[in-house]
Scaffold this motif. Structure first.
Motif, PDB file in Angstrom:
ATOM      1  N   THR A   1      50.318  30.179  37.816  1.00  0.00           N
ATOM      2  CA  THR A   1      49.444  30.226  39.090  1.00  0.00           C
ATOM      3  C   THR A   1      49.513  28.718  39.067  1.00  0.00           C
TER       4      THR A   1
ATOM      5  N   GLY B   1      41.264  30.085  41.041  1.00  0.00           N
ATOM      6  CA  GLY B   1      41.167  31.403  41.655  1.00  0.00           C
ATOM      7  C   GLY B   1      41.592  32.490  40.875  1.00  0.00           C
ATOM      8  N   ARG B   2      42.899  32.257  40.295  1.00  0.00           N
ATOM      9  CA  ARG B   2      43.315  33.357  39.406  1.00  0.00           C
ATOM     10  C   ARG B   2      42.563  33.748  38.229  1.00  0.00           C
TER      11      ARG B   2
ATOM     12  N   ASP C   1      39.640  35.807  39.404  1.00  0.00           N
ATOM     13  CA  ASP C   1      40.114  37.108  39.625  1.00  0.00           C
ATOM     14  C   ASP C   1      39.823  38.130  38.290  1.00  0.00           C
TER      15      ASP C   1
ATOM     16  N   LYS D   1      36.429  38.661  37.250  1.00  0.00           N
ATOM     17  CA  LYS D   1      35.827  39.542  38.267  1.00  0.00           C
ATOM     18  C   LYS D   1      36.069  40.997  37.673  1.00  0.00           C
ATOM     19  N   ALA D   2      37.403  41.262  37.139  1.00  0.00           N
ATOM     20  CA  ALA D   2      37.937  42.592  36.587  1.00  0.00           C
ATOM     21  C   ALA D   2      37.453  42.812  35.344  1.00  0.00           C
TER      22      ALA D   2
ATOM     23  N   THR E   1      33.595  28.829  39.368  1.00  0.00           N
ATOM     24  CA  THR E   1      33.695  29.762  38.306  1.00  0.00           C
ATOM     25  C   THR E   1      32.251  29.849  37.972  1.00  0.00           C
TER      26      THR E   1
ATOM     27  N   TRP F   1      28.686  38.177  38.308  1.00  0.00           N
ATOM     28  CA  TRP F   1      29.322  39.100  37.767  1.00  0.00           C
ATOM     29  C   TRP F   1      28.334  39.476  36.298  1.00  0.00           C
TER      30      TRP F   1
END
Length: 265
Positions: free
Chosen positions: A116, A128-129, A132, A135-136, A151, A158
């Motif tokens: 990215t 941002g990558r 993400d 978050k997952a 972050t 989170w």
């Protein structure tokens, strides 16, 4: 060396040659099966098989053609070279920012990594990558010489939502956060949580590495410190390297203290 180059040129002149030799290394094939698998015509297959038999790379059996021991050796080298070149082409755009001396794994492991890069409309796309992926995830480890605002905010929320976090940051990174009142307060909030632990590395932290469950992310910067790309992969060897790297710095680091969070401002 001249003969080696001649053989390399022989193989490179036709993609069918590599495909046929690889197929015969995998299993015995008759000519019809070879044509179906490689797409080569029967006249082309005839020429290739004769050339291979002359080199003792293949032999004919009652069931069809099969690779010899030396043919398998050549096929293995072709596969390795092909994989290496594919990885190099994939990484070429970001190669100048890869810290080759600090990566304890074969770069070929990044041959299918997600890359990215910043764009005009999304200059922070690499961060941002990584966000993400955080978050997952259920469990995140970070080793870094920086802890940016985006972050930090995401990690605080989170962790409050049940995530588990282990971070090792350089002393300079912690100092920079503590000097900003709002960021310092977020760091205090994160440190106070039961599911987050932060340690401070007094020694140099050469890389920015995030391990989000089974995915490893690297943030790449240029010599001026400008963010140029993120690279992430779920390759097991890369995860093993990143986990060991984090553990090594974790063991050498000290716990984050109240004095680290005291702003000089």
């Amino acid at each position: 060396m001249d003969r080696v180059l001649e053989e390399m040129e022989f193989l490179a002149r036709s993609a069918n040659r590599g495909d046929v030799l690889t197929a015969l290394t995998d299993a015995t094939h008759d000519r019809q099966a070879l044509a179906a698998e490689t797409g080569a015509s029967q006249p082309t297959l005839g020429r290739i098989l004769r050339d291979f038999e002359d080199r003792d790379w293949v032999r004919e059996t009652d069931d069809g053609y099969t690779a010899t021991a030396t043919g398998r050796l050549v096929a293995a080298g072709l596969t390795e070279l092909s994989d290496s070149l594919a990885a190099e082409l994939h990484l070429r755009e970001i190669s100048e920012w890869l810290p080759a001396n600090d990566l304890g794994f074969d770069l070929q492991r990044l041959g299918e990594a997600t890359i990215t890069t910043p764009t005009q409309t999304r200059p922070s796309a690499p961060v941002g990558r990584v966000i993400d992926l955080i978050k997952a995830a259920d469990h995140v480890r970070i080793l870094s010489h920086a802890f940016n605002e985006a972050t930090l905010s995401v990690v605080v929320a989170w962790v409050a939502d049940g995530g588990s976090f282990e971070g090792v940051f350089s002393a300079a990174a912690i100092e920079a956060v503590a000097d900003e009142a709002a960021l310092g307060e977020q760091l205090r909030q994160l440190q106070a949580g039961e599911r987050a632990t932060i340690r401070v590395a007094e020694e140099s932290v050469p890389l920015a590495v995030t391990v989000a469950d089974d995915t490893v992310s690297l943030l790449l910067r240029d010599e001026q410190g400008r963010l140029q790309a993120s690279v992430d992969t779920d390759d097991p060897a890369v995860k093993s390297w990143a986990t060991e790297l984090h553990d090594r710095h974790w063991d050498a680091a000290r716990p984050l203290s109240d004095s680290d969070l005291a702003s000089d401002g």
